[in-house]
Design an enzyme around this catalytic site. Sequence first.
Site, PDB file in Angstrom:
ATOM      1  CB  THR A  93      -0.674   0.144   1.282  1.00 56.00           C
ATOM      2  OG1 THR A  93      -1.527  -1.272   1.300  1.00 56.00           O
ATOM      3  CG2 THR A  93      -1.845   1.086   1.163  1.00 56.00           C
ATOM      4  CG  ASP A 385       1.568  -9.341   4.015  1.00 57.53           C
ATOM      5  OD1 ASP A 385       1.784 -10.060   2.749  1.00 57.53           O
ATOM      6  OD2 ASP A 385       0.684  -8.413   3.757  1.00 57.53           O
TER       7      ASP A 385
END
Length: 524
Positions: A93, A385
């Site tokens: 992001t 992640d």
Amino acid sequence: MSMNIFGAEATEEKAENARLSSFVGALAIGDLVKSTLGPKGMNKILQSASSGDINVTNDGATILKAIQLDNAAAKILVNISKVQDDEVGDGTTSVCVLSAELLREAEKLIAQKIHPQTIVEGYRIASAAALRALEKTAVDNSADPARFRQDLVNIARTTLSSKVLSQDKEYFANLAVDAVLRLKGSTDLEHIQIIKKVGGKLTDSYLDEGFILDKSIGVNCPKRLENVKILIANTSMDTDKIKVFGARVKVDSTGKLAELERAEREKMKSKVDAIASHGINCFVNRQLIYNYPESLLSEKGILTIEHADFEGVERLSLVTGGEIASTFDRPDLVKLGRCDLIEEIMIGEDKLIKFSGVAAGEACTVVLRGSTTQMIDEAERSLHDALSVLSQTVKETRTVLGGGCAEMLMSCAVEEEARKVTGKKAIAAEGFGRALRQIPIILADNAGYDSSELVSRLRAAHYEGRSDAGLDMNEGKIGSMKELGVTESYKLKRQVVTSATEAAEMIIRVDDILRATPRRREAV
């Protein structure tokens, strides 16, 4: 005189129109994902039009992969997000948002009649200054194992704080660090298997030392076996099929049919004998094992596991050190897998097979529990992640501070550098600094705090020399990121700045968009 040289339905957008189209697409993507940034970021629901499947996530790469785009510049941002995911595993992001903010600043500069090439030059100067400042503040504790482990736990905690696991981040941070440290410096996450089982709550998840296969042990086989020699195979173990496609057999009596069946059974018996001659006590096959060969193998004291799908067989061969065999004529050439113990275990209401003491000592399995499928899927993405970032940090051991601290530090360094630059490039470099400051602004906005007040105080703190100052998102004030343990991987931050700058430069330089004629489908 303008003349159309393109084929029918091919289109061209030039100069300002092309640039405007690129900027609008990229900014739309940035605005789409920026509300998911940070520990107080919001989730998005992704619904499949064809199957109706639902995903609830705040992972930038997952969101961007799921949407269909027509804008060329927007696709470039999606690609850098994918690269960030593959390279580091997190920051997907951030890289999109920073790239979009750089383009927002570039749009203002182009409106002031500053040439795109001048903006690119200014951005390059600023990017180099930002990366130098980032490197200067990076800390390396790899020489001290205790402090380095604490760094890894802090990084995992920071990564998980913006995910669905944020409520139990302490528990999962330790779980992720334990799993990664077992890899002994390797970045191969294939050794860490993640099994998802609906039921219980998130904190019922655990790390199991060994390999767990989501299959069941064959009929009449022992449910526990020690000192195991494993033959991993991909071969057909069915007796009632003639293996030539489209073949037919005509018989004139039931006796002939019985002979055919007997021949098939003899053929299978000799195959089972060949398998047993390898001196094994466990046979794992990717394909089905029919009842007759299964009973023959169990009579010989061989434990059978059937239909271990391709991924299961591949991973099992990796962790047990065996090779996948499909012919059994030369036992001396086949490498067998080994483990200390095979046993059947229960997770929830499901039976699974656990391989303990496998040849690859770094192998382990994370069992994820949760109330819904969507919750477990998002927990898996979050954990992946964290595992990716940690495995990269074990290689590149330097760390930097998070919570908007690194971005503000780079922004201040860029402003200092911009004072030394002459000409219009200085204005572009200042724009780069403003774009970096947007990250802490968005973090504060997403948490519902007064971003103007907080970020101006953060900037003042950095100019006063408090280089560890960042946003304390729990209290809504400026705090010391070092004391709070808000740490991020240096490689992650460096990749975010590098990728975002390169993508922004590429889009700023666009002055023409050519669209090819759509391919015509011939009528059948």
